[in-house]
Design a protein around this motif. Sequence first.
Motif, mmCIF file in Angstrom:
data_model
loop_
_atom_site.group_PDB
_atom_site.id
_atom_site.type_symbol
_atom_site.label_atom_id
_atom_site.label_comp_id
_atom_site.label_asym_id
_atom_site.label_seq_id
_atom_site.Cartn_x
_atom_site.Cartn_y
_atom_site.Cartn_z
ATOM 1 N N SER A 367 -13.323 123.827 19.104
ATOM 2 C CA SER A 367 -12.935 124.917 19.783
ATOM 3 C C SER A 367 -12.805 124.698 21.221
ATOM 4 C CB SER A 367 -13.750 126.123 19.454
ATOM 5 O OG SER A 367 -14.927 125.870 19.869
ATOM 6 N N GLY A 368 -13.754 123.785 22.075
ATOM 7 C CA GLY A 368 -13.900 123.470 23.210
ATOM 8 C C GLY A 368 -12.697 122.890 23.557
ATOM 9 N N LEU A 369 -12.258 121.874 22.863
ATOM 10 C CA LEU A 369 -11.102 120.771 23.015
ATOM 11 C C LEU A 369 -9.675 121.879 23.257
ATOM 12 C CD1 LEU A 369 -10.982 117.726 20.970
ATOM 13 C CD2 LEU A 369 -10.821 118.030 23.341
ATOM 14 N N ALA A 370 -9.694 122.867 22.237
ATOM 15 C CA ALA A 370 -8.593 123.887 22.095
ATOM 16 C C ALA A 370 -8.886 124.503 23.438
ATOM 17 C CB ALA A 370 -8.767 124.824 20.977
ATOM 18 N N LYS A 371 -9.707 125.022 24.094
ATOM 19 C CA LYS A 371 -9.629 125.829 25.241
ATOM 20 C C LYS A 371 -9.275 124.921 26.466
ATOM 21 C CE LYS A 371 -13.669 127.702 23.990
ATOM 22 N NZ LYS A 371 -14.901 128.527 23.960
ATOM 23 N N LEU A 372 -9.718 123.754 26.326
ATOM 24 C CA LEU A 372 -9.653 122.637 27.221
ATOM 25 C C LEU A 372 -8.079 122.375 27.544
ATOM 26 C CD1 LEU A 372 -10.925 120.577 29.221
ATOM 27 C CD2 LEU A 372 -10.565 118.903 27.363
ATOM 28 N N PHE A 386 -7.122 124.492 17.540
ATOM 29 C CA PHE A 386 -7.390 125.844 17.417
ATOM 30 C C PHE A 386 -7.465 125.803 15.836
ATOM 31 C CE2 PHE A 386 -6.886 127.982 21.408
ATOM 32 C CZ PHE A 386 -8.056 128.378 21.665
ATOM 33 N N ARG A 387 -6.119 125.257 15.130
ATOM 34 C CA ARG A 387 -5.957 125.209 13.845
ATOM 35 C C ARG A 387 -7.035 124.242 13.132
ATOM 36 N NH1 ARG A 387 -0.496 126.312 11.613
ATOM 37 N NH2 ARG A 387 0.714 127.368 12.912
ATOM 38 N N ALA A 388 -7.401 123.244 13.685
ATOM 39 C CA ALA A 388 -8.228 122.294 13.262
ATOM 40 C C ALA A 388 -9.749 122.986 13.213
ATOM 41 C CB ALA A 388 -8.597 121.042 14.057
ATOM 42 N N ALA A 389 -10.169 123.900 14.356
ATOM 43 C CA ALA A 389 -11.583 124.458 14.177
ATOM 44 C C ALA A 389 -11.466 125.391 13.150
ATOM 45 C CB ALA A 389 -11.387 125.034 15.552
ATOM 46 N N ILE A 390 -10.352 126.155 12.918
ATOM 47 C CA ILE A 390 -10.356 127.111 11.720
ATOM 48 C C ILE A 390 -10.486 126.474 10.573
ATOM 49 C CG2 ILE A 390 -9.057 128.980 10.728
ATOM 50 C CD1 ILE A 390 -8.133 129.874 13.670
ATOM 51 N N LEU A 413 -17.450 133.721 13.368
ATOM 52 C CA LEU A 413 -16.560 133.081 13.895
ATOM 53 C C LEU A 413 -15.694 133.744 14.833
ATOM 54 C CD1 LEU A 413 -15.603 131.116 10.734
ATOM 55 C CD2 LEU A 413 -17.197 130.251 12.697
ATOM 56 N N ILE A 414 -15.919 135.054 14.900
ATOM 57 C CA ILE A 414 -14.799 136.060 15.603
ATOM 58 C C ILE A 414 -14.169 135.556 17.109
ATOM 59 C CG2 ILE A 414 -16.488 137.700 16.710
ATOM 60 C CD1 ILE A 414 -13.063 138.193 14.761
#
Length: 805
Positions: A367-372, A386-390, A413-414
Motif C-alpha cells: 500500500s505504501g507503493l500505491a500511495k507513493l 492498490f489492487r495488488a494490496a487488496i 483493512l479499512i
Amino acid sequence: MAGCRRPSLSQRYDEADSLYRQDKPAAKERAAAGLAEAAAHHSREWTWKFRTLLASILINRNDARGALQVLAEGGPAPNDHAGAERESLSGYAEVLLGHYDAAGVKLEKARRLAAPLGDAALQDRIKLNLSALYALQEEFDQSEVELRQVIESASARGDLRMQAKAMLNLAYNDHRELRNEEAVEWLEKAIPLFQETGDRFNLAKATGNLGWAYLDLGALENALSYFSDAAAQSGKIGDSLGQITSLNGAAEILLKQRKYSASAERSKQALELARRSGNVAWEADSLDALAAGALELKNWDEARSYNEQSRALSRKLESREGLVNNQEVDARIAAGRKQYALAERLFRDVLASQDSQDPAVRLDAQSGLAKLYAAQGQPRKAEREFRAAIAYSETWRGRLKKDENKVTYLSSLIDLFREYVSFLVKHRQDRRALEVADSSRARVLAEKLIAEPKPSTAQDFQEMARRLRGVLLSYWLGPRQSYLWVVTGSQVATFILPGEETLAERVRKYQSFLEDGLGDPLVSQDANGAALWQTLIAPAQKMIPQGAEVILAPDGVLNSLNFETLPVPGERWHYWIEDATVRIAPSLSVLYANRTERREPPPSVLLIGDPVSPGGDFPGLPHAADELRRVRRHFPPGASKIYEGAIAQPAIYERAAPDKFRVIHFATHSLPNRLSPLDSALILSPKNGVYKLYARDIAEVPLRAELVTISACKSAGARTYSGEGQVGLAWAFLQAGASNVIAGLWDVDDTYTPGLMDSLYAGMQKGMDAAEALRRAKLALIHSQTVARKPYYWGPFLIFTGRDR
C-alpha cells in the motif's frame, strides 16, 4: 529451658514453592533464605531443591542470567534427577537469552538423564522447554509433537497446570504461524486452568497472548481489553516482560485508533521497562512502536531516530525480520520526505525479501507503493499496487474459518480501502470509487447468501435502481472527507461530505437529544438534526422524487442513525420519512446479486415471545402477550404458530421449523454484546439455566421468511464494523436467509410498540410490502396527538433488507 522449633526445610520449601506458584514477590526471598539454611546444614539434596526452585523463580521474573548463576554455583548435582532438573532449567534460561545452540545441548542432556527415571512430570517439563526452543528456531512441527505429548501425559495424571502451559505454547506456535483462530482456541482453554491452579504468571501471559491473537484478527477492542488486563496482572506480580509486551500491544491498537498521545505514552512506558530489565528484543519493539507513531504524525526526524535505535538492536539480536521492519520504516520516511526513487527502491526490497513472514509488513509496503505512485501523479501504477494490496489481503482472509474473525480482519483493512477510494475520487473515477467502496462491504454476509459473490459495477446499480423505480444512496466515511454516491436509473452522482469525526459528533448529539430527553425535533427545530439532513440528504434531494423508495447503504457511525427521523427544514418542518420509503442495505452488491427467484412459504407466521423472566435485567413485559395476539389476527386461521410464556425457550426456535414461515415475530428482550456481536442474544424463557438464543445459532438455521421482526430493545446490531456494517441479531437473520428484518436501534417502548406492530401487519395484510407498511404505521403515530409522535417511540425500528425483490 525449651527453645522455639524452627520450621523444617521441608516446610520452608513448601512455603516458598506455594508463593512461587502464586507468583508472589516474597517467593524469591523465601527460596534464597531456604537455600542458605540448607547449605548451612550441609544438606546437598535440599540445597539443590532450593537452588532449582530459586532458578525457576528467577526465570519467571525474566532474570535468565541470574538463574544460570544460581544453577552454576551448586557444584555437581547429587543425583540424576537433580541433574536433569538443572540441565532443563539452565537450557530454558539459554533459550530466553537467545543462545539456542547451548540451550539445545543442555536440554538434550536433560532428556537423557530423565529417560530412565520414570518421572513423567520431570519429562514433561523438559519437553515443554524443548518445545519453546523448537518454536524459536521455527521448527513448529517438532514443537507441536512435544507439546501434544505433554498434554496427553499431564491429562492422564490430572496435572492441570502442565496441560495449560502446553496449551499456552501451542497458542504461541499458532500465532507465529499466523493461525490466530487456533491460537485463540488454545488460550481460551488454558486461561480457566491457570485460574483454577492459581498460576498468576501464566494467566497474565495467556491473557496478553490473547490480545496479540485478537489484534492480528483485527478485533481491536477485544485485543485492547486483554492487553489492559494483562498489563495490570503483570504489574501486580512484578513481571516486567509481561507488562512490556502488553503495553506495546496496547500502543499499536491506540495508534490504529489515531489516539497518538495515548499510544506514545504506553510505548515510552514499555521502553523504560525494557531498558531497565535489559530485554533487548522488547526494547526494539518499543522503539518500533514509537517510530510508527512518529510516522503517523509526519515527524520524520523523530521516526528516523527511533528507527536507527531499533536497527542497532536488530543487528545485535541478528534479527533479519527486525531489519526488514526497519527497512519498511525507512521507505515510509523517504516517501514522506518526497525522496520518491529511494522510497520505491526500499519498498520493492521489502516486498522481495524472504526474511519477514509478517503479512502486515508486506501489506504496508504494497500500500505504501500505491500511495507513493499516487503522490507522484502516476495513477496507473498506483491503481495496480492498490489492487495488488487488496488481492494480497484476500489470501490471508481466505485462511480464516470463523465469521467473526473474517469480519474483524476485513475491518482492519479499512484504511487501505479508504486510501484507494480517495485516490479514485481525486482522479475523477467516481464510478470506480463507488464500486471499490461497495466491494469492501458485507463480504461475509455476501458469501453466505450468494453462491459465487462478486463485486457489482456502477452500471449494475443503475439497472437495480431502474428495476426498483427507486434511488440508491451509498455513504463512505473517511477521516478527512466523506462521500455520498447517489444512483438513479439514469446517472451516478458523487458528493463530498465532511470527515468522519464531524459527522460522528453530530450523530451523537442528535441521538442523545432523541433518546435521553424524548426530544421533539419539529417543535424545537433541532439544529443538529437539521444539519444532518442538510449534509446527508439535501445534496441528493433533487434526484429523489417525492414518495420514492430509497435504498440506503450507510457507513460507520451512520449505521446508528435513523435517517427517517431527520427534520427537513423549510416552511413546514417535517420528518424525512414523509418524503421517502427507506430500506437499509448491507451493501448494494449484496442486494443486486441476491435477487434470484425462490419459492416463498405460504402466508404464515411464527410468533415467539412474552417469556418467563429469567430475572436480573430482564423483567416481564406487560404488553408482549397483547402484541403477539394483535399480530396473530392478521394471518389466516391455522396459519400461525405461537410459543409464549414458559414454552418460549431458546431450543423451541429451531424445533419450530422456522423455514416454513413467511413471517417470524419476536416480542421479548434482547441483549447486545459489543465485544462479541455474534454472542448477542434474544432473551427467552429459562430451562435448566439456559435462556439466550444467540445470534451465532440463529445464523445457522436456514430461513425463507419475507420478514423477521425483532420487537426488542437495541436488536438491530451490537456493533458496527468498517466494511461489514452492523453485526448482531439483524445481521444473523439476514445471513440465515430472511429477505427483510425489522429491528430496533435503541430502547423500544413496551406501551406503544404493540399498536405499531398491529398497524404494520394490517398494512401487509392489505398487500403492502414490509417497508411501506412500516412507514405507514410510523406515520400514523407521527400524526397522532399522543406522546408517541416523538421519534423516540417510532424511530428505533428500521427495516434491513438483504434481497432485491
